[in-house]
Design a protein around this motif. Structure first.
Motif, short mmCIF file in Angstrom:
data_model
loop_
_atom_site.label_atom_id
_atom_site.label_comp_id
_atom_site.label_asym_id
_atom_site.label_seq_id
_atom_site.Cartn_x
_atom_site.Cartn_y
_atom_site.Cartn_z
N HIS A 29 0.83 -1.20 0.00
CA HIS A 29 0.00 0.00 0.00
C HIS A 29 0.87 1.25 0.00
CE1 HIS A 29 -3.43 -2.47 2.05
NE2 HIS A 29 -3.31 -2.74 0.77
N LEU A 30 1.92 1.23 0.81
CA LEU A 30 2.80 2.39 0.91
C LEU A 30 3.48 2.69 -0.42
CD1 LEU A 30 5.04 3.15 3.95
CD2 LEU A 30 5.93 3.48 1.66
N GLU A 31 4.00 1.67 -1.06
CA GLU A 31 4.69 1.87 -2.33
C GLU A 31 3.73 2.31 -3.42
OE1 GLU A 31 7.62 2.07 -5.28
OE2 GLU A 31 7.62 2.25 -3.09
N ARG A 32 2.52 1.74 -3.41
CA ARG A 32 1.53 2.14 -4.40
C ARG A 32 1.16 3.60 -4.24
NH1 ARG A 32 -2.08 -1.29 -3.03
NH2 ARG A 32 -1.18 -2.99 -4.23
N LEU A 33 0.96 4.02 -2.99
CA LEU A 33 0.61 5.42 -2.73
C LEU A 33 1.78 6.34 -3.08
CD1 LEU A 33 -1.38 7.51 -1.71
CD2 LEU A 33 -0.57 7.06 0.63
N SER A 71 -7.93 0.47 3.62
CA SER A 71 -7.33 -0.66 2.91
C SER A 71 -8.39 -1.56 2.29
CB SER A 71 -6.45 -1.48 3.86
OG SER A 71 -7.20 -1.96 4.95
N ASP A 72 -9.62 -1.55 2.83
CA ASP A 72 -10.68 -2.38 2.26
C ASP A 72 -11.09 -1.90 0.88
OD1 ASP A 72 -10.72 -3.90 4.55
OD2 ASP A 72 -12.32 -2.73 5.49
N ALA A 73 -10.80 -0.60 0.61
CA ALA A 73 -11.17 -0.04 -0.69
C ALA A 73 -10.10 -0.28 -1.74
CB ALA A 73 -11.45 1.46 -0.57
N VAL A 74 -8.97 -0.83 -1.35
CA VAL A 74 -7.88 -1.08 -2.28
C VAL A 74 -8.13 -2.39 -3.02
CG1 VAL A 74 -5.40 -1.45 -2.51
CG2 VAL A 74 -6.27 0.15 -0.81
N SER A 75 -8.07 -2.34 -4.32
CA SER A 75 -8.24 -3.56 -5.10
C SER A 75 -6.99 -4.43 -4.95
CB SER A 75 -8.47 -3.23 -6.58
OG SER A 75 -7.39 -2.48 -7.09
N VAL A 76 -7.21 -5.68 -4.59
CA VAL A 76 -6.10 -6.60 -4.37
C VAL A 76 -5.69 -7.22 -5.70
CG1 VAL A 76 -5.37 -8.68 -3.16
CG2 VAL A 76 -6.96 -7.09 -2.06
N MET A 122 -2.96 15.78 -2.71
CA MET A 122 -2.25 14.64 -2.11
C MET A 122 -3.13 13.92 -1.10
SD MET A 122 1.15 14.72 0.36
CE MET A 122 0.22 15.56 1.65
N LEU A 123 -3.82 14.68 -0.26
CA LEU A 123 -4.67 14.07 0.76
C LEU A 123 -5.87 13.37 0.12
CD1 LEU A 123 -4.59 16.89 3.46
CD2 LEU A 123 -3.25 14.78 3.39
N ALA A 124 -6.40 13.95 -0.94
CA ALA A 124 -7.54 13.33 -1.62
C ALA A 124 -7.13 12.00 -2.25
CB ALA A 124 -8.09 14.28 -2.68
N ILE A 125 -5.98 11.97 -2.91
CA ILE A 125 -5.49 10.74 -3.53
C ILE A 125 -5.19 9.70 -2.46
CG2 ILE A 125 -3.52 9.76 -4.80
CD1 ILE A 125 -3.43 12.38 -6.38
N LEU A 144 4.47 9.73 4.81
CA LEU A 144 3.76 8.77 3.97
C LEU A 144 3.19 7.62 4.80
CD1 LEU A 144 3.10 8.40 0.96
CD2 LEU A 144 5.18 7.05 0.75
N LYS A 145 3.88 7.25 5.87
CA LYS A 145 3.38 6.17 6.73
C LYS A 145 2.08 6.56 7.41
CE LYS A 145 7.94 4.17 7.76
NZ LYS A 145 8.93 3.89 8.83
#
Length: 398
Positions: free
Chosen positions: A23-27, A329-334, A150-153, A320-321
């Motif tokens: 997640h961190l790297e993707r963001l 995280s539930d909204a992130v497509s796996v 940035m915050l919106a993304i 970033l952390k």
């Protein structure tokens, strides 16, 4: 002596495990790509630098947060960066030397000697953007907009923007004729919001009565946009700097209302975050679930002077952390993971796996004799051969 467990980490130093690291790297990639779309070019300053470069214009707080060591080659004092902003300012002033406005961005780990009282971490991953070479209100507003983007993304919701202007306090201190010691004492009391102590301190100053009244009233100048009108009446002294600062804040308020009508904005003229570092407008973003700002920034003109070239500058940064921790995280497509058998001498299987990976699919290939099923390895599909043709089959459909 008791032997320390070898797996223990220093206090405030954390490891990022696979799921959060993904997640961190993707963001990180998404944010840097967004900064690039706004014209901000990526730079990568060194993790260790000469101490005086790291502490340029930063004040006492950053000095306390910086790990220091002696360079065995030069004998000079080095530091592990606790803030990347001075390094980026050096790149603009000394390496690039543009005559036009320069937009730079960065992302990287920093190290603090002391942990944040709330977050406890001593190794934030700082991400930010800086705009050099323009002193106008337009550049201030651009970096505020980019911070909000940035915050919106990052998926952060219910953002509250808090704004101030350290130029107002600087002008009042100068016009009131306070000494350096008085200025420092007053700054400390204002930061702690200690109103009773503030009244006692100001009463000791040999300054005109109307300045005493102004300093005592500063902590009350916080709230919505109406605070700016109230401040204009209270700070009715002959000072162009104060008038300009209030006009700039009013202008920013109008722009924010026009472009972000649902954004909650407040103003605090006694908020002096980064006072020893910033020179003008300051701003910070808050959310209800975190007891401190999640992003902050402001104007810090002339920081490049020590590097041979003073330039107007404004920018912002965040951890970033912290942004990842606020992300749903539930909204992130796996990403789908496919389990593949050993290829052996099967060139068709090797080619099929290579094509899947080239298309962005994660393929985990089984190793001979290994333990662990497809499910245990986090796979949702498996490669199977049907009629001499390799196919991707969902695990539940077999």
């Amino acid at each position: 002596m008791q032997k320390k467990d070898s797996w223990l980490l220093p206090e405030g130093i954390t490891e990022v495990l696979p799921e959060q690291a993904a997640h961190l790297e993707r963001l990180r990639r998404d944010l840097l790509d967004t900064f690039d779309c706004w014209g901000y070019q990526l730079v990568i300053p060194p993790f260790v630098d000469f101490l005086d470069s790291l502490l340029t214009g930063s004040g006492h707080d950053l000095d306390l947060q910086t790990f220091k060591l002696t360079d065995q080659l030069s004998g000079e004092m080095l530091g592990v960066r606790a803030d990347m902003t001075p390094q980026v300012a050096r790149i603009d002033a000394h390496n690039l030397k543009h005559e036009w406005p320069t937009r730079l961005c960065y992302a990287g780990t920093t190290l603090h000697t002391l942990g944040d009282p709330l977050e406890k971490t001593r190794s934030p991953m700082q991400i930010g953007a800086e705009l050099y070479g323009h002193a106008g209100l337009e550049s201030d507003y651009e970096v505020i907009q980019l911070m909000l983007e940035m915050l919106a993304i990052s998926g952060v919701q219910n953002v509250h923007l808090d704004m101030g202007h350290v130029g107002i306090y600087r002008a009042l201190v100068e016009q009131a004729g306070l000494s350096r010691q008085q200025e420092a004492e007053l700054f400390d009391v204002l930061q702690r919001k200690a109103r009773t102590e503030l009244a006692e301190l100001v009463d000791q100053f040999s300054i005109p009565a109307h300045f005493k009244a102004i300093f005592n009233a500063l902590p009350k100048l916080n709230g919505g946009v109406e605070v700016l009108a109230k401040a204009s009446e209270l700070l009715d002294i002959d000072n162009d700097g104060i008038r300009t600062a209030l006009q700039d804040l009013q202008s920013i308020a109008q722009k924010l209302q026009r472009d972000y009508p649902s954004l909650t904005v407040s103003f605090d003229l006694a908020e002096l975050r980064g006072y020893h570092y910033h020179t003008g407008m300051v701003f910070a973003a808050f959310v209800p679930t975190v007891g401190r700002e999640i992003a902050r920034g402001g104007r810090y003109d002339n920081i490049g002077a020590v590097f041979g070239r003073a330039r107007p500058a404004t920018g912002f940064s965040a951890d970033l952390k912290v942004l990842v921790s606020l992300f749903d995280s539930d909204a992130v497509s796996v990403q789908q993971s496919v389990f593949a058998p050993p290829a052996g001498d099967d060139s068709d299987l090797s080619r099929f796996i290579r094509d899947l990976r080239a298309a962005g699919t994660r393929v985990i290939q089984q190793l001979p004799g290994q333990q662990g099923s497809a499910e245990q390895l986090g796979c949702s599909a498996i490669l199977e051969n049907h009629d001499q043709q390799w196919l991707v089959k969902p695990l539940g459909s077999r």
